[in-house]
Scaffold this active site. Structure first.
Site, mmCIF file in Angstrom:
data_model
loop_
_atom_site.group_PDB
_atom_site.id
_atom_site.type_symbol
_atom_site.label_atom_id
_atom_site.label_comp_id
_atom_site.label_asym_id
_atom_site.label_seq_id
_atom_site.Cartn_x
_atom_site.Cartn_y
_atom_site.Cartn_z
ATOM 1 C CE1 TYR A 63 -4.250 1.721 0.621
ATOM 2 C CE2 TYR A 63 -2.719 3.339 1.533
ATOM 3 C CZ TYR A 63 -3.979 3.016 1.041
ATOM 4 O OH TYR A 63 -4.943 3.981 0.969
ATOM 5 C CG PHE B 180 -8.627 15.421 -24.558
ATOM 6 C CD1 PHE B 180 -8.880 14.999 -25.855
ATOM 7 C CD2 PHE B 180 -9.126 14.667 -23.506
ATOM 8 C CE1 PHE B 180 -9.610 13.838 -26.085
ATOM 9 C CE2 PHE B 180 -9.848 13.511 -23.733
ATOM 10 C CZ PHE B 180 -10.090 13.089 -25.031
ATOM 11 C CG ASP B 181 -13.213 15.373 -25.012
ATOM 12 O OD1 ASP B 181 -12.222 14.830 -24.510
ATOM 13 O OD2 ASP B 181 -13.997 14.791 -25.781
ATOM 14 C CG ASP C 63 -2.725 16.457 -22.261
ATOM 15 O OD1 ASP C 63 -2.132 15.362 -22.363
ATOM 16 O OD2 ASP C 63 -3.957 16.571 -22.342
ATOM 17 C CB ALA D 13 -1.832 12.116 -23.808
ATOM 18 C CE LYS E 45 -5.115 9.220 -24.709
ATOM 19 N NZ LYS E 45 -5.912 9.252 -23.471
#
Ligand code: F0G
Length: 463
Positions: free
Chosen positions: A74, A126-127, A219, A221, A262
């Site tokens: 954990y 991005f959306d 971002d 990705a 991605k």
């Protein structure tokens, strides 16, 4: 611009997954049952699935093998430490907060830094990013340069920020820093075709932002695809490795959000990474309530291992050559059929331009969705609409519908999953749609959700 190049296959196939093209009458029934929304199709009814390149990659034998090294503790997991080391090596950011996927990283970043009334500047959000900014009662502002939105403009870096517009925005709003919490650069820029951002543009945007005391985040990705395009297209980078290019790119920012689904080459996973410890400490507070403890962030230890390994593999020049080569291969097959598309082809897919393809269908009748449903009917190919169904919105003041600049259909190619013969099938199917295109009348909405309606809407074709 040169899109197509020779490329080798830098892998062979070790495990296979069966797919089948169900008969045409069954496809017609399936798409009707799905309310003409491909998000409602059962995946076994799909033959070649180009809905998304997200979470659909094939993992390598190395990735599958490191799963066994996953430390499921954990707290203090060794797998977390391995991920942190790789992220630091690739991105240059030493502070890493794993999340279950990219939008979870966005959720944390927006919660930390965005206040009501803020303007979050970027090339094209991005959306889900837009959604998180709007949820904070802030404004997502897209500043991609105008030619970036012209599908026909054959330019190398159509994801670039309009620097004059950025300077104007910063000058007007960044005073005191209340109004512009950060600039977010999306590499590659998904919404306009997987188009890259140049290093020069990133450098200049970051210099401008610094002048106003505003940090830059990425971002990330599809960062590796973006870096590959920099090497191919930007003067001065041909002799550099993609890894070196990535290090330079991220050196212009304070951190990033990452959807590892991605360019992490995994089926699930993401993270936030920061240069600065204090910002990271702030993120961890939210990570723990939204995602999980600092060293697992909503993922299993084995997922962290696969992600660390994927981030190493994605920078391989042979992999990227093959990846971008396959996208160009499909683009070239579509050109032979005269299919209008965004030029040049992007990093993760080919974006068909539905407006010139179906001039008889007005935006309110969803020309992109008409192409998407016809592709499924003709060949079991699943694409996605990025046009009025996904992006049209009602103006809060006037109540009028604001249509997006383009009606696109994205053929997103999963990484390392399909062969060029699958691409040939996609092209053949598109050829059948081209033959039928004058008969297509568009669709009308039967039901829609208030936000991100394209995921759940039901439609029917117009007679
Ligand atoms: N940023 C970009 C540029 C994306 O394309 C996506 C997802 C995200 C962030 C969110 O990441 O899905 O891991 O939460 N894009 C997918 C697509 C869904 O199909 O383009 P996520």
């Amino acid at each position: 611009m040169r899109e197509r190049r020779e490329y080798a296959e830098p892998f062979k196939i070790k495990a296979v997954e069966s797919i089948q093209l169900i008969p045409r009458d069954m496809r017609l029934q399936a798409i009707s049952d799905a309310g003409y929304n491909v998000f409602n199709l059962p995946s076994e009814a799909v033959y070649v699935d180009l809905l998304t390149d997200s979470g659909t990659s094939a993992m390598s034998d190395r990735q599958w093998s490191v799963l066994m090294h996953g430390d499921e503790a954990y707290a203090g997991s060794t797998s977390y430490r391995r991920l942190r080391e790789v992220v630091e090596e690739v991105f240059g950011y030493p502070y890493v907060a794993p999340t279950h996927q990219g939008r979870a990283a966005e959720h944390i970043l927006m919660t930390m830094l965005v206040k009501p009334g803020d303007r979050v500047l970027g090339n094209m959000h991005f959306d889900t990013t837009q959604g998180h900014i709007l949820l904070k009662d802030a404004e997502p502002v897209d500043l991609v340069f105008p030619e970036g939105l012209d599908p026909q403009a054959e330019l190398p870096f159509k994801g670039n920020i309009d620097l004059a517009a950025l300077e104007r925005e910063l000058g007007e709003h960044a005073a005191g820093r209340q109004r512009v919490p950060f600039v977010l650069i999306t590499v590659t820029c998904n919404n306009n075709g997987g188009q890259p951002v140049s290093m020069a543009n990133i450098r200049d945007a970051s210099r401008l932002a610094r002048q106003y005391g505003v940090p830059v985040f990425f971002d990330a990705a599809r960062f590796a695809e973006n870096c590959y395009f920099v090497r191919e297209r930007e003067p001065g980078y041909a002799a550099k490795s993609v890894a070196e290019i990535a290090r330079e790119m991220f050196s212009y920012g304070a951190g990033c959000t990452m959807s590892a689904k991605k360019d992490g080459l995994v089926n699930i996973g993401g993270f936030l990474a920061f240069r600065d410890e204090a910002t990271y400490r702030q993120a961890v507070q939210w990570q723990i309530v939204f995602e999980g403890f600092a060293t697992y962030g909503g993922l299993a230890g084995r997922d962290l291992e696969a992600m660390a390994q994927g981030l190493r593999e994605v920078l391989s020049p042979e992999y990227l050559e093959n990846r971008i080569g396959q996208v160009s291969y499909l683009a070239e097959r579509l050109d032979e059929l005269g299919v209008p598309r965004v030029r040049p082809a992007g990093g993760h897919g080919v974006y068909v331009d539905a407006r010139p393809m179906l001039p008889q269908v007005e935006p309110g009748r969803f020309p992109g969705q008409a192409v998407v449903t016809a592709l499924y009917e003709e060949g079991g190919v699943r694409a996605v609409e990025l046009g009025s169904l996904a992006f049209a919105r009602r103006d809060a003041k006037t109540g009028e519908t604001i249509y997006p600049p383009n009606e696109l259909v994205r053929l997103a190619i999963p990484r390392r999953v399909y062969t060029d013969r699958h691409m040939d099938h996609v092209a053949r199917t598109m050829g059948l749609v081209m033959k039928r295109r004058h008969e297509l009348r568009g669709l009308r909405l039967l039901s829609e959700a208030p936000v991100l309606r394209h995921f759940t809407a039901r439609l029917e074709p117009l007679p």
